[in-house]
Design a protein around this motif. Sequence first.
Motif, PDB file in Angstrom:
ATOM      1  N   THR A  48       0.821  -1.204   0.000  1.00 40.23           N
ATOM      2  CA  THR A  48       0.000   0.000   0.000  1.00 40.23           C
ATOM      3  C   THR A  48       0.860   1.260   0.000  1.00 40.23           C
ATOM      4  OG1 THR A  48      -1.742  -1.197   1.161  1.00 40.23           O
ATOM      5  CG2 THR A  48      -1.856   1.198   1.216  1.00 40.23           C
ATOM      6  N   VAL A  49       1.964   1.238   0.732  1.00 39.78           N
ATOM      7  CA  VAL A  49       2.868   2.390   0.738  1.00 39.78           C
ATOM      8  C   VAL A  49       3.486   2.595  -0.645  1.00 39.78           C
ATOM      9  CG1 VAL A  49       5.061   3.244   1.668  1.00 39.78           C
ATOM     10  CG2 VAL A  49       3.340   2.319   3.206  1.00 39.78           C
ATOM     11  N   ILE A  50       3.911   1.511  -1.277  1.00 38.01           N
ATOM     12  CA  ILE A  50       4.488   1.604  -2.631  1.00 38.01           C
ATOM     13  C   ILE A  50       3.444   2.115  -3.617  1.00 38.01           C
ATOM     14  CG2 ILE A  50       5.503   0.275  -4.531  1.00 38.01           C
ATOM     15  CD1 ILE A  50       7.387   0.695  -2.147  1.00 38.01           C
ATOM     16  N   ILE A  51       2.226   1.623  -3.525  1.00 38.66           N
ATOM     17  CA  ILE A  51       1.160   2.061  -4.431  1.00 38.66           C
ATOM     18  C   ILE A  51       0.808   3.523  -4.176  1.00 38.66           C
ATOM     19  CG2 ILE A  51      -1.286   1.725  -4.991  1.00 38.66           C
ATOM     20  CD1 ILE A  51      -0.723  -1.298  -4.586  1.00 38.66           C
ATOM     21  N   GLY A  52       0.827   3.944  -2.933  1.00 39.65           N
ATOM     22  CA  GLY A  52       0.590   5.357  -2.625  1.00 39.65           C
ATOM     23  C   GLY A  52       1.651   6.243  -3.254  1.00 39.65           C
ATOM     24  N   PHE A  53       2.899   5.805  -3.206  1.00 41.64           N
ATOM     25  CA  PHE A  53       3.987   6.534  -3.852  1.00 41.64           C
ATOM     26  C   PHE A  53       3.769   6.609  -5.364  1.00 41.64           C
ATOM     27  CE2 PHE A  53       8.187   6.406  -5.923  1.00 41.64           C
ATOM     28  CZ  PHE A  53       8.676   7.637  -5.502  1.00 41.64           C
ATOM     29  N   LEU A  54       3.380   5.488  -5.973  1.00 47.85           N
ATOM     30  CA  LEU A  54       3.115   5.474  -7.419  1.00 47.85           C
ATOM     31  C   LEU A  54       1.915   6.351  -7.774  1.00 47.85           C
ATOM     32  CD1 LEU A  54       3.700   1.693  -8.190  1.00 47.85           C
ATOM     33  CD2 LEU A  54       5.132   3.621  -8.910  1.00 47.85           C
ATOM     34  N   PHE A  55       0.915   6.399  -6.902  1.00 46.00           N
ATOM     35  CA  PHE A  55      -0.258   7.248  -7.103  1.00 46.00           C
ATOM     36  C   PHE A  55       0.156   8.716  -7.202  1.00 46.00           C
ATOM     37  CE2 PHE A  55      -3.702   9.788  -5.168  1.00 46.00           C
ATOM     38  CZ  PHE A  55      -4.759   9.453  -5.989  1.00 46.00           C
ATOM     39  N   VAL A  56       0.969   9.158  -6.252  1.00 45.00           N
ATOM     40  CA  VAL A  56       1.436  10.545  -6.253  1.00 45.00           C
ATOM     41  C   VAL A  56       2.331  10.812  -7.458  1.00 45.00           C
ATOM     42  CG1 VAL A  56       2.826  12.232  -4.998  1.00 45.00           C
ATOM     43  CG2 VAL A  56       1.184  10.812  -3.768  1.00 45.00           C
ATOM     44  N   LEU A  57       3.219   9.885  -7.764  1.00 41.89           N
ATOM     45  CA  LEU A  57       4.132  10.035  -8.899  1.00 41.89           C
ATOM     46  C   LEU A  57       3.360  10.153 -10.215  1.00 41.89           C
ATOM     47  CD1 LEU A  57       7.247   9.966  -9.438  1.00 41.89           C
ATOM     48  CD2 LEU A  57       6.918   7.566 -10.008  1.00 41.89           C
ATOM     49  N   PHE A  86      -6.236  -0.100 -19.541  1.00 46.25           N
ATOM     50  CA  PHE A  86      -7.142  -1.025 -20.206  1.00 46.25           C
ATOM     51  C   PHE A  86      -6.782  -1.143 -21.684  1.00 46.25           C
ATOM     52  CE2 PHE A  86     -11.281  -0.913 -17.490  1.00 46.25           C
ATOM     53  CZ  PHE A  86     -10.609  -1.544 -16.472  1.00 46.25           C
ATOM     54  N   PRO A  87      -7.099  -2.285 -22.293  1.00 45.57           N
ATOM     55  CA  PRO A  87      -6.960  -2.373 -23.748  1.00 45.57           C
ATOM     56  C   PRO A  87      -7.871  -1.350 -24.430  1.00 45.57           C
ATOM     57  CG  PRO A  87      -7.282  -4.545 -22.779  1.00 45.57           C
ATOM     58  CD  PRO A  87      -7.486  -3.542 -21.692  1.00 45.57           C
ATOM     59  N   ARG A  88      -7.484  -0.934 -25.614  1.00 40.61           N
ATOM     60  CA  ARG A  88      -8.214   0.108 -26.348  1.00 40.61           C
ATOM     61  C   ARG A  88      -9.694  -0.240 -26.495  1.00 40.61           C
ATOM     62  NH1 ARG A  88      -9.719   1.604 -31.559  1.00 40.61           N
ATOM     63  NH2 ARG A  88      -9.399   3.817 -31.997  1.00 40.61           N
ATOM     64  N   ARG A 130       2.168   6.199 -20.128  1.00 37.13           N
ATOM     65  CA  ARG A 130       1.343   4.993 -20.200  1.00 37.13           C
ATOM     66  C   ARG A 130       1.922   3.880 -19.339  1.00 37.13           C
ATOM     67  NH1 ARG A 130       1.894   5.302 -26.086  1.00 37.13           N
ATOM     68  NH2 ARG A 130       1.400   7.486 -26.309  1.00 37.13           N
ATOM     69  N   PHE A 131       3.251   3.774 -19.329  1.00 35.92           N
ATOM     70  CA  PHE A 131       3.905   2.773 -18.494  1.00 35.92           C
ATOM     71  C   PHE A 131       3.644   3.055 -17.017  1.00 35.92           C
ATOM     72  CE2 PHE A 131       7.678   1.494 -16.028  1.00 35.92           C
ATOM     73  CZ  PHE A 131       7.586   0.118 -16.191  1.00 35.92           C
ATOM     74  N   LEU A 132       3.747   4.313 -16.608  1.00 38.12           N
ATOM     75  CA  LEU A 132       3.458   4.678 -15.214  1.00 38.12           C
ATOM     76  C   LEU A 132       2.004   4.373 -14.857  1.00 38.12           C
ATOM     77  CD1 LEU A 132       5.305   8.077 -14.656  1.00 38.12           C
ATOM     78  CD2 LEU A 132       5.728   5.915 -13.494  1.00 38.12           C
ATOM     79  N   GLY A 133       1.100   4.598 -15.812  1.00 43.15           N
ATOM     80  CA  GLY A 133      -0.310   4.287 -15.569  1.00 43.15           C
ATOM     81  C   GLY A 133      -0.528   2.808 -15.306  1.00 43.15           C
ATOM     82  N   VAL A 134       0.092   1.974 -16.114  1.00 43.44           N
ATOM     83  CA  VAL A 134      -0.025   0.523 -15.937  1.00 43.44           C
ATOM     84  C   VAL A 134       0.663   0.092 -14.647  1.00 43.44           C
ATOM     85  CG1 VAL A 134       0.681  -1.713 -16.895  1.00 43.44           C
ATOM     86  CG2 VAL A 134      -0.259   0.040 -18.398  1.00 43.44           C
ATOM     87  N   TRP A 175      -2.628  -1.504 -12.117  1.00 43.36           N
ATOM     88  CA  TRP A 175      -2.837  -2.933 -11.886  1.00 43.36           C
ATOM     89  C   TRP A 175      -2.434  -3.373 -10.488  1.00 43.36           C
ATOM     90  CZ3 TRP A 175      -6.585  -4.780 -14.229  1.00 43.36           C
ATOM     91  CH2 TRP A 175      -6.875  -4.420 -15.535  1.00 43.36           C
ATOM     92  N   PRO A 176      -1.281  -2.950  -9.941  1.00 38.38           N
ATOM     93  CA  PRO A 176      -1.020  -3.286  -8.529  1.00 38.38           C
ATOM     94  C   PRO A 176      -2.053  -2.686  -7.583  1.00 38.38           C
ATOM     95  CG  PRO A 176       1.014  -2.668  -9.594  1.00 38.38           C
ATOM     96  CD  PRO A 176      -0.098  -2.369 -10.565  1.00 38.38           C
TER      97      PRO A 176
END
Length: 125
Positions: free
Chosen positions: A15-24, A62-64, A94-98, A102-103
């Motif tokens: 959750t901490v890692i995902i929170g960091f990715l959310f902000v990033l 998501f796929p197109r 797009r890579f950051l979004g994925v 997904w995590p």
Amino acid sequence: MIDKTFVVGFFIFATVIIGFLFVLFGQITVRKLRKNPKTKDALGLEFVSGWGIINVAQTLSFPRSWSIKLEQSAIGSMYANYELLYENTSKLDRFLGVLFYWPFMIVGLSGALLVLLNFLGLFDG
């Protein structure tokens, strides 16, 4: 048997890692999209603060065909516009979004599943 402490520790760490990715992701990608006059109104409906970040990440993950189908549904105005986002984002965006979305979904749904399994008594020892 899986130790409860290990599972809870893993979910806290994830959750901490995902929170960091959310902000990033929000600071790098969504901020850029909100400043762009073409895309600022195409990010979908934001129920609460931060929901737009999840909305953009979902659209880019998501796929197109899924994104187009969601846009054309009866509640399509709630979702971000795939075509505009794809035109105005780089591969890194797009890579950051994925990498974020997904995590985020896996840990969130797994956490809900663990709460259900705990309620059913799986972890009683």
